[in-house]
Scaffold this motif. Structure first.
Motif, short mmCIF file in Angstrom:
data_model
loop_
_atom_site.label_atom_id
_atom_site.label_comp_id
_atom_site.label_asym_id
_atom_site.label_seq_id
_atom_site.Cartn_x
_atom_site.Cartn_y
_atom_site.Cartn_z
N GLY A 37 -81.82 -30.06 -61.60
CA GLY A 37 -81.82 -28.61 -61.49
C GLY A 37 -81.57 -28.08 -60.09
O GLY A 37 -81.91 -28.70 -59.09
N THR A 38 -80.99 -26.90 -60.07
CA THR A 38 -80.66 -26.23 -58.82
C THR A 38 -81.92 -25.89 -58.02
O THR A 38 -81.97 -26.09 -56.81
CB THR A 38 -79.86 -24.95 -59.12
OG1 THR A 38 -78.69 -25.32 -59.85
CG2 THR A 38 -79.45 -24.24 -57.86
N ALA A 39 -82.94 -25.37 -58.70
CA ALA A 39 -84.17 -24.97 -58.00
C ALA A 39 -84.82 -26.16 -57.30
O ALA A 39 -85.33 -26.04 -56.18
CB ALA A 39 -85.15 -24.31 -58.96
N GLY A 40 -84.80 -27.32 -57.94
CA GLY A 40 -85.35 -28.53 -57.32
C GLY A 40 -84.59 -28.92 -56.06
O GLY A 40 -85.18 -29.32 -55.06
N LYS A 41 -83.27 -28.79 -56.12
CA LYS A 41 -82.45 -29.08 -54.94
C LYS A 41 -82.76 -28.09 -53.82
O LYS A 41 -82.89 -28.48 -52.66
CB LYS A 41 -80.97 -29.03 -55.31
CG LYS A 41 -80.51 -30.18 -56.18
CD LYS A 41 -79.06 -30.02 -56.61
CE LYS A 41 -78.59 -31.12 -57.52
NZ LYS A 41 -79.16 -31.10 -58.85
N TYR A 42 -82.89 -26.82 -54.16
CA TYR A 42 -83.23 -25.80 -53.17
C TYR A 42 -84.57 -26.12 -52.51
O TYR A 42 -84.72 -26.04 -51.30
CB TYR A 42 -83.33 -24.41 -53.80
CG TYR A 42 -82.03 -23.77 -54.21
CD1 TYR A 42 -80.81 -24.43 -54.15
CD2 TYR A 42 -82.03 -22.47 -54.68
CE1 TYR A 42 -79.64 -23.81 -54.53
CE2 TYR A 42 -80.85 -21.84 -55.06
CZ TYR A 42 -79.66 -22.52 -54.99
OH TYR A 42 -78.50 -21.89 -55.36
N TYR A 43 -85.55 -26.47 -53.33
CA TYR A 43 -86.91 -26.78 -52.86
C TYR A 43 -86.88 -27.93 -51.85
O TYR A 43 -87.38 -27.81 -50.74
CB TYR A 43 -87.78 -27.11 -54.07
CG TYR A 43 -89.16 -27.61 -53.76
CD1 TYR A 43 -90.21 -26.73 -53.54
CD2 TYR A 43 -89.44 -28.98 -53.71
CE1 TYR A 43 -91.49 -27.19 -53.26
CE2 TYR A 43 -90.71 -29.45 -53.44
CZ TYR A 43 -91.74 -28.55 -53.21
OH TYR A 43 -93.00 -29.01 -52.93
N LEU A 44 -86.31 -29.06 -52.25
CA LEU A 44 -86.30 -30.24 -51.38
C LEU A 44 -85.48 -30.01 -50.11
O LEU A 44 -85.90 -30.36 -49.01
CB LEU A 44 -85.75 -31.46 -52.13
CG LEU A 44 -86.66 -32.04 -53.21
CD1 LEU A 44 -85.95 -33.15 -53.97
CD2 LEU A 44 -87.96 -32.56 -52.61
N THR A 45 -84.32 -29.39 -50.26
CA THR A 45 -83.45 -29.11 -49.12
C THR A 45 -84.17 -28.23 -48.10
O THR A 45 -84.19 -28.52 -46.90
CB THR A 45 -82.15 -28.42 -49.59
OG1 THR A 45 -81.45 -29.31 -50.46
CG2 THR A 45 -81.27 -28.02 -48.44
N THR A 46 -84.76 -27.14 -48.58
CA THR A 46 -85.45 -26.20 -47.69
C THR A 46 -86.59 -26.89 -46.95
O THR A 46 -86.75 -26.72 -45.74
CB THR A 46 -85.98 -25.00 -48.49
OG1 THR A 46 -84.89 -24.39 -49.18
CG2 THR A 46 -86.65 -23.98 -47.59
N LEU A 47 -87.38 -27.69 -47.67
CA LEU A 47 -88.52 -28.34 -47.03
C LEU A 47 -88.12 -29.41 -46.03
O LEU A 47 -88.76 -29.55 -44.98
CB LEU A 47 -89.46 -28.92 -48.09
CG LEU A 47 -90.30 -27.87 -48.81
CD1 LEU A 47 -91.06 -28.48 -49.96
CD2 LEU A 47 -91.25 -27.18 -47.84
#
Length: 146
Positions: free
Chosen positions: A84-94
């Motif tokens: 999922g896109t949201a999971g990628k956003y989460y990990l990338t941001t952190l």
């Protein structure tokens, strides 16, 4: 002219950066939501406007280009690890916001209950809203590292 000065003055120290121009200048695409979140975490004012497909921020172009390049590198690392896109956003941001490696972010996120391992394919799935999860992770990370 616009490529040389992609940020148009937008009032009170704010600049308007076209996504198309930023992508062209960086030579890559990027998720505007992640860029805005990172800018906010770094103390800049930033918001995305879907109406004019632009980011409005008080950050300079060099800050944006640096973050876009870092986002691109981080997305490449997380692409095959999370659903999922949201999971990628989460990990990338952190990864970018904390400076931690992917494994450390994943381990801490599993501990916090933000991520789960999908039994069928072994991929990670996000169990929280990505931006709220980022805020919670960073709050706990700052407390534990101070």
């Amino acid at each position: 002219e616009y490529i040389k000065h992609p940020g148009r003055q937008g009032g009170k120290g704010m600049f308007k950066y076209s996504l198309k121009t930023l992508s062209k200048q960086a030579g890559k695409t990027f998720p505007p939501a992640v860029l805005v979140k990172l800018l906010n975490l770094k103390g800049f004012k930033a918001q995305y406007s879907s109406i004019d497909e632009a980011i409005h921020t008080d950050a300079g172009l060099e800050v944006l280009m640096d973050l876009i390049n870092r986002v691109d590198a981080a997305v490449a690392l997380v692409r095959d690890k999370v659903k999922g896109t949201a999971g990628k956003y989460y990990l990338t941001t952190l990864m970018i916001a904390t400076g931690l490696g992917l494994e450390d972010v994943v381990n801490e996120s599993l501990r916090l209950g933000h991520l789960r391992v999908n039994e069928e394919d072994g991929l990670l799935t996000l169990a929280v809203e990505w931006d709220k999860g980022v805020d919670e992770f960073i709050k706990k990370y700052r407390l534990s590292s101070s």
